[in-house]
Design an enzyme around this catalytic site. Structure first.
Site, PDB file in Angstrom:
ATOM      1  N   CYS A 146       0.892  -1.159   0.000  1.00 55.94           N
ATOM      2  CA  CYS A 146       0.000   0.000   0.000  1.00 55.94           C
ATOM      3  C   CYS A 146       0.930   1.209   0.000  1.00 55.94           C
ATOM      4  O   CYS A 146       1.467   1.577   1.040  1.00 55.94           O
ATOM      5  CB  CYS A 146      -0.902   0.002   1.228  1.00 55.94           C
ATOM      6  SG  CYS A 146      -1.909   1.487   1.327  1.00 55.94           S
ATOM      7  N   CYS A 177      -0.333   4.147   2.264  1.00 56.58           N
ATOM      8  CA  CYS A 177      -0.559   4.037   3.706  1.00 56.58           C
ATOM      9  C   CYS A 177      -0.205   2.639   4.179  1.00 56.58           C
ATOM     10  O   CYS A 177       0.956   2.262   4.208  1.00 56.58           O
ATOM     11  CB  CYS A 177      -2.004   4.409   4.010  1.00 56.58           C
ATOM     12  SG  CYS A 177      -2.392   4.349   5.759  1.00 56.58           S
ATOM     13  N   SER A 178      -1.196   1.839   4.506  1.00 62.24           N
ATOM     14  CA  SER A 178      -0.923   0.536   5.115  1.00 62.24           C
ATOM     15  C   SER A 178      -2.073  -0.419   4.885  1.00 62.24           C
ATOM     16  O   SER A 178      -2.265  -1.350   5.664  1.00 62.24           O
ATOM     17  CB  SER A 178      -0.723   0.717   6.610  1.00 62.24           C
ATOM     18  OG  SER A 178      -1.873   1.382   7.127  1.00 62.24           O
ATOM     19  N   CYS A 179      -2.882  -0.166   3.851  1.00 64.20           N
ATOM     20  CA  CYS A 179      -4.074  -0.984   3.638  1.00 64.20           C
ATOM     21  C   CYS A 179      -3.658  -2.439   3.423  1.00 64.20           C
ATOM     22  O   CYS A 179      -2.691  -2.725   2.725  1.00 64.20           O
ATOM     23  CB  CYS A 179      -4.878  -0.454   2.465  1.00 64.20           C
ATOM     24  SG  CYS A 179      -5.432   1.222   2.792  1.00 64.20           S
TER      25      CYS A 179
END
Lengths: 210, 101
Positions: free
Chosen positions: A112, A115-117
């Site tokens: 991602c 972000c951090s999905c």
């Protein structure tokens, strides 16, 4: 989990350090949201327990089923959330999950960049490196170099596809089934599926030598 | 030029630190508070708002902060925007909790 342990879990464990500013502010925010009736301490505790119950082992079960049941694999590739729920696994409210199958010709790896999905409803919290700036920066421009850092050297003839997640679409890699596993049952197969193979920075483990 | 959160291809990125720390009790709480606020039952926050508040962080702070420090910052920002909590209220509560025996 015994009920009598629940009350204890409202209280942080005995600290091994002075509380950091972060810890103090989290406690303050929670206390204020509880005072204002927006959430309860019990809801927070249950949400933590629920996240702790989501682990890569759930993803491994899904992959093992896909390896032994082609019809299930087809359903998983068509609508991962619905197929996962067939195994009695609930992945929560958030996001579509898309499964991507690794084969002899194509290798998928997930990131991602923004972000951090992550399919956290299935696999739990993402690892630190998945959220790191360096992984997010590099895997899209030099996936083979990054995979090599993780110990995975791909044949140059294998096509690498990097899947960039969003908050609304999160990816699950179905690693290729290792050779020599033809006689294995689902449970044994699941033990070969690691978290990193579900992200695509590794392959599934080969079966142990007999 | 890309904004600070938009890391794909960011120049100068180095080796990936593969050390994995177990999440602390407080990091798990921060995660739980944030996701609870986003559940369909509560709908206090939406995931896109959370992202926007993280992405609007001052770039140096974004890069310096640990992952859940960014979430805390975003939740504080959004609670203030929505008139639910002010930073001053949070500061006061921190002092109050600090004064506990």
């Amino acid at each position: 989990m015994h009920d009598d342990s629940h009350d204890d879990r409202h209280v942080p464990p005995a600290p091994d350090h002075d509380p950091t500013d972060f810890e103090k502010r989290v406690e303050a925010v929670q206390a204020l949201l509880v005072e204002k009736g927006i959430l309860t301490a019990d809801e927070v505790r249950r949400a933590v327990e629920e996240m702790d119950s989501r682990t890569p082992a759930q993803g491994a079960r899904v992959v093992a089923r896909a390896w032994v049941d082609p019809a299930f694999k087809a359903r998983l590739l068509a609508d991962a959330k619905a197929a996962i729920s067939e195994l009695g696994i609930t992945v929560g409210f958030d996001a579509t999950i898309v499964a991507a199958e690794n084969t002899e010709r194509v290798h998928h790896v997930v990131v991602c960049t923004l972000c951090s999905c992550y399919p956290r409803g299935l696999l739990g919290y993402p690892p630190d490196w998945y959220k790191s700036l360096n992984y997010r920066s590099r895997v899209v421009v030099d996936p083979r170099g990054v995979l090599k850092e993780f110990g995975l050297v791909l044949d140059p003839n294998v096509e690498v596809r990097v899947l960039d997640s969003t908050a609304d679409m999160r990816y699950l890699v179905i690693p290729a089934r290792p050779s020599g596993t033809e006689q294995m049952g689902e449970e044994e197969l699941a033990s070969l599926v690691t978290r990193d193979s579900l992200i695509g920075v590794a392959e599934a483990r080969p079966p142990a030598m007999r | 030029m890309a904004r600070v959160h938009d890391r794909g291809g960011w120049p100068g990125a180095g080796p990936i630190d593969r050390f994995e720390h177990p999440l602390s009790w407080w990091e798990k709480r921060m995660d739980a508070i944030t996701t609870l606020l986003m559940t369909p039952e509560k709908r206090v926050l939406r995931v896109d708002e959370l992202r926007r508040a993280v992405e609007d962080m001052e770039p140096a702070a974004y890069e310096r902060c640990a992952y859940y420090e960014r979430w805390l910052h975003a939740v504080e920002t959004l609670m203030a925007e929505k008139g639910i909590l002010t930073r001053e209220e949070i500061d006061r509560k921190v002092k109050e909790l600090d004064a506990r025996p």
